[in-house]
Scaffold this motif. Structure first.
Motif, PDB file in Angstrom:
ATOM      1  N   PRO A  39     -37.931  -6.580  24.799  1.00 18.13           N
ATOM      2  CA  PRO A  39     -38.067  -5.152  24.470  1.00 18.13           C
ATOM      3  C   PRO A  39     -36.699  -4.925  23.627  1.00 18.13           C
ATOM      4  N   LYS A  40     -36.791  -4.107  22.740  1.00 23.46           N
ATOM      5  CA  LYS A  40     -35.605  -3.694  21.843  1.00 23.46           C
ATOM      6  C   LYS A  40     -34.459  -3.012  22.838  1.00 23.46           C
ATOM      7  N   GLY A  41     -33.086  -3.404  22.631  1.00 30.42           N
ATOM      8  CA  GLY A  41     -31.977  -2.789  23.438  1.00 30.42           C
ATOM      9  C   GLY A  41     -31.772  -3.703  24.467  1.00 30.42           C
ATOM     10  N   LYS A  42     -32.574  -4.865  24.850  1.00 29.60           N
ATOM     11  CA  LYS A  42     -32.426  -6.005  25.695  1.00 29.60           C
ATOM     12  C   LYS A  42     -32.155  -7.439  25.097  1.00 29.60           C
ATOM     13  N   ILE A  43     -31.771  -8.114  26.067  1.00 33.31           N
ATOM     14  CA  ILE A  43     -31.581  -9.431  25.441  1.00 33.31           C
ATOM     15  C   ILE A  43     -31.818 -10.682  26.942  1.00 33.31           C
ATOM     16  N   SER A  44     -32.434 -11.750  26.421  1.00 38.30           N
ATOM     17  CA  SER A  44     -32.486 -12.801  27.545  1.00 38.30           C
ATOM     18  C   SER A  44     -31.267 -13.277  27.830  1.00 38.30           C
ATOM     19  N   ILE A  45     -31.086 -14.058  28.916  1.00 38.36           N
ATOM     20  CA  ILE A  45     -29.910 -14.678  29.690  1.00 38.36           C
ATOM     21  C   ILE A  45     -29.496 -15.871  28.464  1.00 38.36           C
ATOM     22  N   VAL A  46     -30.473 -16.468  27.970  1.00 36.59           N
ATOM     23  CA  VAL A  46     -30.289 -17.360  27.178  1.00 36.59           C
ATOM     24  C   VAL A  46     -29.462 -16.735  25.835  1.00 36.59           C
ATOM     25  N   GLU A  47     -30.141 -15.654  25.318  1.00 36.97           N
ATOM     26  CA  GLU A  47     -29.521 -15.130  24.067  1.00 36.97           C
ATOM     27  C   GLU A  47     -27.980 -14.434  24.624  1.00 36.97           C
ATOM     28  N   ALA A  48     -27.832 -14.157  25.618  1.00 34.10           N
ATOM     29  CA  ALA A  48     -26.639 -13.644  26.320  1.00 34.10           C
ATOM     30  C   ALA A  48     -25.423 -14.818  26.122  1.00 34.10           C
ATOM     31  N   LEU A  49     -25.938 -15.784  26.610  1.00 38.48           N
ATOM     32  CA  LEU A  49     -24.885 -17.001  26.817  1.00 38.48           C
ATOM     33  C   LEU A  49     -24.585 -17.418  25.223  1.00 38.48           C
ATOM     34  N   THR A  50     -25.672 -17.448  24.244  1.00 38.31           N
ATOM     35  CA  THR A  50     -25.742 -18.009  22.976  1.00 38.31           C
ATOM     36  C   THR A  50     -24.574 -16.994  22.399  1.00 38.31           C
ATOM     37  N   LEU A  51     -24.795 -15.578  22.527  1.00 38.89           N
ATOM     38  CA  LEU A  51     -23.967 -14.720  21.651  1.00 38.89           C
ATOM     39  C   LEU A  51     -22.548 -14.583  22.320  1.00 38.89           C
ATOM     40  N   LEU A  52     -22.171 -14.877  23.671  1.00 40.84           N
ATOM     41  CA  LEU A  52     -21.017 -15.096  24.107  1.00 40.84           C
ATOM     42  C   LEU A  52     -20.085 -16.208  23.728  1.00 40.84           C
TER      43      LEU A  52
END
Length: 174
Positions: free
Chosen positions: A109-122
């Motif tokens: 869903p727009k406005g949300k991210i997965s855990i993998v994406e969160a770790l990647t962007l951090l």
């Protein structure tokens, strides 16, 4: 054996105990507040028919109350339709990166991210803060800027540092 003793004690003299409870005086109504006692006495003296009205039972109202029957059923089919409409109206985006091929994630869903994406962007922000700014991350992952700023401020990825052993007796990593 214990249940038999308990049952015998519980049922001992049941009829007499029940009769004793039923013969006790019924509880009285709550006492009136002293400040309103004089006002109530004054109203009773002015209108003596009020006391009779308070104690009288209205047969018409009692018969109407007996006729009331409430039958309620939840409309199951309407709830399912409403849930489907809400889910269709959400906007979804495709996951970013190749690491989702192993998982069964088709859309996020727009406005949300997965855990993998969160770790990647951090991690990207930590390694390259000048290119991966909060504004670029918000555009890339379709997030709100204030959420991204909070994410970058309060969450960090772990760093694993392995210190070389100065001592030959220490265990060597494999």
């Amino acid at each position: 054996m214990g249940a038999w003793v308990t049952r015998a004690l519980r049922n001992f003299n049941v009829e007499n105990r029940a009769e004793r409870e039923l013969s006790k005086m019924k509880p009285l109504s709550a006492p009136r507040h002293p400040s309103t006692k004089s006002l109530l006495q004054e109203q009773m003296s002015r209108h003596p028919e009020i006391e009779g009205e308070i104690a009288r039972k209205d047969d018409k109202l009692l018969s109407l109350l007996r006729d009331v029957y409430v039958n309620s059923k939840d409309p199951v089919s309407l709830k399912v339709k409403d849930a489907g409409v809400l889910q269709e109206s959400k906007e979804f985006r495709l996951p970013i990166g190749h690491h989702f091929e192993m998982m069964n994630i088709k859309s996020i869903p727009k406005g949300k991210i997965s855990i993998v994406e969160a770790l990647t962007l951090l991690n990207n922000h930590k390694l390259y803060p000048e290119t991966w700014t909060a504004k670029k991350i918000a555009e890339e992952y379709q997030l709100e800027l204030k959420d991204v700023n909070s994410l970058l401020k309060y969450f960090v990825t772990y760093e694993v540092k392995v210190f070389p052993a100065k001592d030959k007796k220490a265990l060597q990593p494999k």
